[in-house]
Design a protein around this motif. Structure first.
Motif, short mmCIF file in Angstrom:
data_model
loop_
_atom_site.label_atom_id
_atom_site.label_comp_id
_atom_site.label_asym_id
_atom_site.label_seq_id
_atom_site.Cartn_x
_atom_site.Cartn_y
_atom_site.Cartn_z
N SER A 1 0.80 -1.23 0.00
CA SER A 1 0.00 0.00 0.00
C SER A 1 0.83 1.27 0.00
O SER A 1 0.41 2.31 0.54
CB SER A 1 -0.95 -0.02 1.20
N ASN B 1 -8.22 -0.68 0.99
CA ASN B 1 -9.54 -0.79 0.34
C ASN B 1 -9.49 -1.80 -0.81
O ASN B 1 -10.43 -2.58 -1.02
CB ASN B 1 -9.99 0.57 -0.19
N LEU C 1 -3.99 2.42 10.12
CA LEU C 1 -5.39 2.29 9.71
C LEU C 1 -6.30 2.02 10.90
O LEU C 1 -7.51 2.23 10.81
CB LEU C 1 -5.53 1.17 8.67
N ALA D 1 -3.44 7.93 0.16
CA ALA D 1 -4.23 8.24 1.36
C ALA D 1 -3.72 7.50 2.60
O ALA D 1 -4.52 6.99 3.40
CB ALA D 1 -5.70 7.93 1.12
N ASP E 1 -7.54 5.31 11.67
CA ASP E 1 -8.52 5.75 10.69
C ASP E 1 -9.89 5.12 10.94
O ASP E 1 -10.92 5.77 10.78
CB ASP E 1 -8.05 5.41 9.27
N GLN E 2 -9.89 3.84 11.32
CA GLN E 2 -11.17 3.19 11.60
C GLN E 2 -11.80 3.74 12.88
O GLN E 2 -13.02 3.98 12.92
CB GLN E 2 -10.99 1.67 11.70
N GLY F 1 -3.44 11.11 7.54
CA GLY F 1 -4.10 9.84 7.83
C GLY F 1 -3.14 8.67 7.97
O GLY F 1 -3.54 7.61 8.44
N SER F 2 -1.88 8.85 7.58
CA SER F 2 -0.91 7.76 7.71
C SER F 2 -0.54 7.58 9.18
O SER F 2 -0.80 8.45 10.03
CB SER F 2 0.35 8.07 6.91
N HIS G 1 -2.10 4.60 3.03
CA HIS G 1 -2.35 3.16 2.98
C HIS G 1 -3.83 2.81 2.83
O HIS G 1 -4.18 1.64 2.67
CB HIS G 1 -1.79 2.44 4.21
N ILE G 2 -4.71 3.80 2.87
CA ILE G 2 -6.15 3.51 2.79
C ILE G 2 -6.52 2.92 1.44
O ILE G 2 -7.30 1.96 1.35
CB ILE G 2 -6.98 4.79 3.09
N VAL H 1 -12.44 5.36 4.21
CA VAL H 1 -12.24 4.02 4.76
C VAL H 1 -13.44 3.15 4.40
O VAL H 1 -14.55 3.37 4.88
CB VAL H 1 -12.05 4.07 6.29
N ARG I 1 -12.70 7.83 9.46
CA ARG I 1 -12.18 8.76 8.48
C ARG I 1 -12.81 8.53 7.11
O ARG I 1 -13.09 7.39 6.72
CB ARG I 1 -10.66 8.64 8.38
#
Length: 331
Positions: free
Chosen positions: A38, A80, A99, A73, A102-103, A159-160, A75-76, A110, A107
C-alpha cells in the motif's frame, strides 16, 4: 488490556516452535497471487513486501507471487483494494497499523473493517521514536519541548501512521509542531539534510541508518519498554495527564503489530490456513532471515490468529480514548 491479550497469545508457542512447513493442497499450483503493497516503490514497506512475497512463493508450491504497488491516502487505498478483492486467496497484501486510527476516527475514504480481514501474519514490531536532525539546534528532547517556535516535522500523507503519531505525540506532550505531509520512503530524511524540516516521527528501524550516519539522533522513544533503545528518554516520562496516557497506550498497542499481511474477508478456511502456514514457514526460513538482516529489516513475527486478536483488542477502545484520539487528530 492489549498487553494481557498479547501475553495470553504468547502462550500459543507451538505455532512458532513447530518445524517450518507448508501444506500443499495443490490449490495454488499454476496460479498467480497478487501481493499488494500500500505504498509506492522503494521505502520500508515495499522492501518488506517484496521479500515476503518472494518467500511466500517458495512455500506455496507451483504459485507465482507478484507485487503490485497501490499507494494513496496513507495506505487507505491499498487496504480498500485488498478488502474489495475476490476472497479466493489470490489477492493479499500489506498495509500499516495506522489504519486502526482511521477506523476509530471513521475517516472519510475508509471502506474496510479491520475486524473482518483474513489475517495472515505480521512481520515486525514497530517501535515508534521521535528523531531530530543533528542540525536542528536541539541537543535533546528537553530543548525541543521548550521551543517557542513551531518545529517542522516531515510526515507521510494525512491519515498515515506517521502523520497520526506526530499529531498524537504533539497533543500528549503539548508540543509546538508544524507537520509537513506528503513524504514517502526516505524523502523525510532527505528533507532534513536540506534543512527544510528538522524532525520526524516513525519507526526506530526505518531511521536507524540515518542515525548511524550521524545525521540525526533519537530524542524520544514513544513506544516499547525500558529494554528498547536504552538511554533514550521515554515519552511516558513527559506525560502527566490521563488524556496523554491513553494516547500513548494506543501508540504502544499499534507498535506491537507492524508490517501486517492480510487478505479480504471470507477466504475459505482451508485456503487461508495454507497461506498462514506458508507465511509461518517463510518467517522462519534461514535464507529469508539472512536476507532480512542484510536489508536491516526487523523480524519479530506472529501468525494470523495472534494478529487478529491483537487487532480486535486495539480497536476495542473506550469512548474516552476515542475522544482523546479525535481531539489529537483534529476531529
Amino acid at each position: 488490556m492489549l498487553k494481557r491479550v498479547l501475553a495470553l497469545i504468547a502462550g500459543v508457542a507451538l505455532f512458532w516452535s513447530a518445524p517450518g512447513y507448508a501444506a500443499d493442497s495443490g490449490y495454488f499450483r499454476g496460479k498467480t497471487v497478487t501481493y499488494i503493497v500500500s505504498t509506492g516503490p522503494g521505502g520500508g514497506y515495499d522492501t518488506y513486501g517484496r521479500l515476503i512475497a518472494r518467500y511466500l512463493q517458495k512455500y506455496l508450491p507451483g504459485s507465482r507471487v507478484v507485487v503490485r504497488n497501490v499507494p494513496g491516502a496513507g495506505h487507505i487505498v491499498g487496504a480498500n483494494t485488498i478488502y474489495a478483492a475476490k476472497p479466493d486467496g489470490l489477492t493479499i497484501g500489506m498495509f500499516n497499523t495506522g489504519l486502526i486510527y482511521d477506523q476509530l476516527l471513521k475517516r472519510d475514504g475508509v471502506l474496510f473493517d479491520l475486524n473482518k480481514f483474513s489475517w495472515i501474519g505480521k512481520a515486525a514490531d514497530d517501535t515508534r521514536v521521535l528523531m531530530l536532525s543533528k542540525t536542528s539546534g536541539f541537543r535533546n528532547i528537553d530543548d525541543f519541548i521548550k521551543s517557542k517556535e513551531p518545529v517542522k516535522f516531515a510526515a507521510a500523507g494525512v491519515g498515515s501512521a506517521a502523520y497520526n503519531d506526530t499529531k498524537i505525540l504533539a497533543d500528549a506532550l503539548h508540543l509546538n509542531v508544524q507537520i509537513v505531509p506528503g513524504f514517502t520512503g526516505n524523502e523525510g530524511e532527505m528533507s532534513m539534510l536540506r534543512k527544510e524540516v528538522v524532525a520526524e516521527v516513525g519507526t526506530a528501524e526505518s531511521m536507524e541508518e540515518f542515525v548511524k550516519q550521524g545525521h540525526g539522533f533519537f530524542a524520544l522513544a514513544i513506544s516499547g519498554d525500558q529494554s528498547t533503545l536504552p538511554g533514550v528518554p521515554r515519552a511516558a516520562q513527559y506525560v502527566k495527564d490521563e488524556h496523554g496516557k491513553r494516547l500513548l497506550a494506543l501508540i504502544n498497542a499499534l507498535s506491537e503489530i507492524g508490517r501486517l499481511t492480510a487478505g479480504p474477508p471470507g477466504i475459505p478456511a482451508n485456503v487461508l490456513n495454507e497461506e498462514r502456514q506458508a507465511y509461518n514457514s517463510a518467517m522462519k526460513d534461514p535464507q529469508f532471515l539472512a536476507e532480512a538482516k542484510k536489508l536491516n529489516l526487523d523480524i519479530h513475527p506472529s501468525g494470523g490468529p495472534q494478529v487478529e486478536a491483537a487487532i480486535r483488542a486495539a480497536l476495542n477502545q473506550p469512548p474516552e480514548t476515542v475522544a482523546a484520539l479525535k481531539a489529537a487528530a483534529g476531529g
